[in-house]
Design an enzyme around this catalytic site. Structure first.
Site, PDB file in Angstrom:
ATOM      1  N   ASP A  67       4.156   5.957  18.032  1.00 63.77           N
ATOM      2  CA  ASP A  67       3.618   5.898  16.919  1.00 63.77           C
ATOM      3  C   ASP A  67       3.684   4.515  16.508  1.00 63.77           C
ATOM      4  O   ASP A  67       4.534   3.200  16.162  1.00 63.77           O
ATOM      5  CB  ASP A  67       3.622   6.648  15.614  1.00 63.77           C
ATOM      6  CG  ASP A  67       2.893   6.033  14.028  1.00 63.77           C
ATOM      7  OD1 ASP A  67       2.270   5.390  13.685  1.00 63.77           O
ATOM      8  OD2 ASP A  67       3.378   6.349  13.247  1.00 63.77           O
ATOM      9  N   GLY A 107       5.954   6.226  11.517  1.00 56.29           N
ATOM     10  CA  GLY A 107       6.044   5.838  10.030  1.00 56.29           C
ATOM     11  C   GLY A 107       5.901   4.213  11.077  1.00 56.29           C
ATOM     12  O   GLY A 107       5.794   3.741  12.210  1.00 56.29           O
ATOM     13  N   MET A 165       0.981  -1.216  -0.067  1.00 54.23           N
ATOM     14  CA  MET A 165      -0.223  -0.115  -0.396  1.00 54.23           C
ATOM     15  C   MET A 165       0.717   1.449  -0.134  1.00 54.23           C
ATOM     16  O   MET A 165       1.938   1.232   0.385  1.00 54.23           O
ATOM     17  CB  MET A 165      -1.160  -0.071   1.653  1.00 54.23           C
ATOM     18  CG  MET A 165      -1.954  -1.053   1.608  1.00 54.23           C
ATOM     19  SD  MET A 165      -3.191  -1.088   0.759  1.00 54.23           S
ATOM     20  CE  MET A 165      -3.947  -2.704   1.104  1.00 54.23           C
ATOM     21  N   THR A 220      -2.127 -10.936  19.675  1.00 55.00           N
ATOM     22  CA  THR A 220      -0.802 -10.045  20.197  1.00 55.00           C
ATOM     23  C   THR A 220      -2.186  -8.975  20.873  1.00 55.00           C
ATOM     24  O   THR A 220      -3.131  -8.441  20.892  1.00 55.00           O
ATOM     25  CB  THR A 220      -0.090  -9.220  19.258  1.00 55.00           C
ATOM     26  OG1 THR A 220      -1.150  -8.454  18.252  1.00 55.00           O
ATOM     27  CG2 THR A 220       0.410  -9.987  18.789  1.00 55.00           C
ATOM     28  N   ALA A 241       3.703  -6.368   2.997  1.00 57.18           N
ATOM     29  CA  ALA A 241       4.882  -5.843   2.197  1.00 57.18           C
ATOM     30  C   ALA A 241       5.927  -5.627   4.155  1.00 57.18           C
ATOM     31  O   ALA A 241       7.031  -5.473   4.361  1.00 57.18           O
ATOM     32  CB  ALA A 241       5.097  -4.436   1.930  1.00 57.18           C
ATOM     33  N   ASP A 275       3.459  -6.155  12.705  1.00 54.44           N
ATOM     34  CA  ASP A 275       3.788  -6.199  11.114  1.00 54.44           C
ATOM     35  C   ASP A 275       5.052  -6.412  11.651  1.00 54.44           C
ATOM     36  O   ASP A 275       5.713  -7.499  11.295  1.00 54.44           O
ATOM     37  CB  ASP A 275       3.937  -5.064  10.306  1.00 54.44           C
ATOM     38  CG  ASP A 275       2.546  -5.034   9.514  1.00 54.44           C
ATOM     39  OD1 ASP A 275       1.812  -5.685   9.596  1.00 54.44           O
ATOM     40  OD2 ASP A 275       1.880  -4.205   8.695  1.00 54.44           O
ATOM     41  N   SER A 282      -0.274  -3.665  24.622  1.00 47.22           N
ATOM     42  CA  SER A 282       1.338  -3.024  25.818  1.00 47.22           C
ATOM     43  C   SER A 282       0.651  -4.191  26.856  1.00 47.22           C
ATOM     44  O   SER A 282       1.736  -4.773  27.696  1.00 47.22           O
ATOM     45  CB  SER A 282       0.908  -1.545  26.406  1.00 47.22           C
ATOM     46  OG  SER A 282      -0.342  -2.278  26.831  1.00 47.22           O
ATOM     47  N   LYS A 286       0.409  -4.370   4.856  1.00 45.36           N
ATOM     48  CA  LYS A 286       0.801  -5.519   5.494  1.00 45.36           C
ATOM     49  C   LYS A 286       1.980  -6.238   5.184  1.00 45.36           C
ATOM     50  O   LYS A 286       2.776  -6.943   6.059  1.00 45.36           O
ATOM     51  CB  LYS A 286      -0.735  -6.169   6.585  1.00 45.36           C
ATOM     52  CG  LYS A 286      -1.183  -5.175   6.895  1.00 45.36           C
ATOM     53  CD  LYS A 286      -2.062  -5.309   8.194  1.00 45.36           C
ATOM     54  CE  LYS A 286      -3.214  -4.349   8.280  1.00 45.36           C
ATOM     55  NZ  LYS A 286      -2.923  -3.946   9.465  1.00 45.36           N
TER      56      LYS A 286
HETATM   57  O1  RIB Z   1      -0.594  -2.931   9.947  1.00 44.34           O
HETATM   58  C1  RIB Z   1      -0.017  -0.987   8.954  1.00 44.34           C
HETATM   59  C2  RIB Z   1       0.055  -1.136   7.519  1.00 44.34           C
HETATM   60  O2  RIB Z   1      -1.389  -1.465   7.360  1.00 44.34           O
HETATM   61  C3  RIB Z   1      -0.026   0.086   7.243  1.00 44.34           C
HETATM   62  O3  RIB Z   1       1.338   0.339   6.382  1.00 44.34           O
HETATM   63  C4  RIB Z   1      -1.586  -0.098   6.039  1.00 44.34           C
HETATM   64  O4  RIB Z   1      -0.454   0.131   4.557  1.00 44.34           O
HETATM   65  C5  RIB Z   1      -1.833  -0.976   6.125  1.00 44.34           C
HETATM   66  O5  RIB Z   1      -1.511  -1.790   4.980  1.00 44.34           O
END
Ligand code: RIB
Length: 333
Positions: free
Chosen positions: A272, A315, A35, A244, A66, A278, A247, A64
């Site tokens: 963030d 990010g 994405m 998961t 990538a 991921d 915290s 997710k």
């Molecule tokens: O898990 C985070 C991802 O979820 C973001 O990078 C966004 O693209 C969504 O797919």
């Protein structure tokens, strides 16, 4: 005495480790999404109907599939992504970015006449986020695409998939990989009536607490009713299940050892949390392949530590730590 106990805990045999053989490839294959993330940073998440002025905006590469692939690659894993991008300017740029991160892009197709997948993300000062995705080219990743990667998938030490690409493609990848290494399905984003064949055909099914709530109807899901949720997942055919809990860390159990084990995490102040799941999945795949003698509990604990590091930066892919940025302890035997 204490030291001996620690070593025993680390080396206790994992439940799936027998599936990783000495002579096997160490490749992690991700069949999943790409994405383009458009992220707005605001003091808090807006209420329905509300307009808020934000503080910052960023465009970055996400999705997710990538993200999980990049998280493993940044730890030093050999990785290949099977994915689908659009024929816009982002598609080509994304390919170059993945190459620069040492991800094998041979099985990523650029589709004509469709845009790359888009994610619209809002991140609040608390670190919480909300995400809307428009699948675009991700919707065109078909079972034929995974058939084209048959040898690659069959030889993968770990196959990793999510729910951001068509589920018949996910199932086909799982079927091709069955009996070869370990398969992980990340049930994200949540799907209410998921094809149970997917759950039965994967070795490890992993969701966060929100996704688990959608699938089990147990709400709110906490550490206290975690066992109930795990049991429900076993009833619908899952093998090993990891949930998961942000915290609160993670819980897991296996069909043969169904009693919940809780893995706590260090408490931090997140900036963030986008992509933390991921980071966890990519790191889990890495520890399963490169540290197969550790117990599953230890592998999950180390993956949690990698995910915890990721929430300290903004990010997704840019927040995932490299091997050099982590303590030696995480890579010890
Ligand atoms: O898990 C985070 C991802 O979820 C973001 O990078 C966004 O693209 C969504 O797919």
């Amino acid at each position: 005495m204490v030291i001996i106990k620690l070593i025993n805990k680390k080396k206790k045999k994992g439940y799936h480790n027998t599936n990783i053989h000495k002579n096997m490839s160490k490749n992690i294959v991700v069949v999943g999404s790409c994405m383009i993330d458009f992220t707005s940073y605001v003091s808090r998440l807006p209420k329905p109907g509300e307009t808020l002025a934000g503080n910052d905006f960023k465009r970055a590469f996400g999705g997710k599939g990538a993200n999980q692939c990049v998280a493993a690659a940044k730890l030093g894993a050999s990785t290949t992504l099977v994915a689908s991008l659009g024929s816009d300017v982002f598609g080509e740029e994304y390919l170059q970015s993945l190459k620069s991160l040492n991800v094998d892009t041979k099985y990523i197709k650029l589709r004509r006449d469709i845009h790359s997948g888009i994610a619209q993300i809002t991140v609040a000062e608390s670190g919480e986020n909300s995400i809307v995705i428009i699948p675009g080219a991700n919707a065109l990743l078909t079972p034929n695409d995974v058939d084209d990667a048959y040898d690659l998938i069959k030889n993968a030490a770990v196959l990793l998939t999510q729910f951001e690409t068509p589920l018949d493609t996910t199932l086909q990848a799982l079927k091709l990989h069955k009996g070869h290494g370990i398969s992980i399905v990340n049930g994200a984003p949540a799907v209410v009536n998921v094809d149970l064949e997917i759950l039965k055909n994967c070795d490890i099914f992993c969701v966060n607490e929100t996704e688990a709530e959608v699938m089990t109807a147990i709400q709110p899901l906490t550490l206290f009713n975690g066992q109930e949720a795990l049991t429900k997942f076993f009833e619908i055919g899952c093998n090993t299940v990891i949930i998961t809990l942000g915290s609160a860390g993670a819980i897991f159990a296996t069909r043969t050892n169904p009693t919940m084990i809780h893995i706590p995490v260090e408490s931090v102040i997140p900036v963030d949390t986008t992509g933390a799941g991921d980071a966890f999945l990519g790191a889990l795949a890495y520890f399963l392949v490169y540290y197969p003698n550790l117990s599953l509990e230890e592998q999950i604990s180390r993956a949690c530590q990698v995910a915890t590091r990721s929430v300290l930066k903004i990010g997704t892919q840019s927040s995932f730590p490299t091997k050099e940025e982590l303590s030696d302890e995480i890579f010890s035997y």
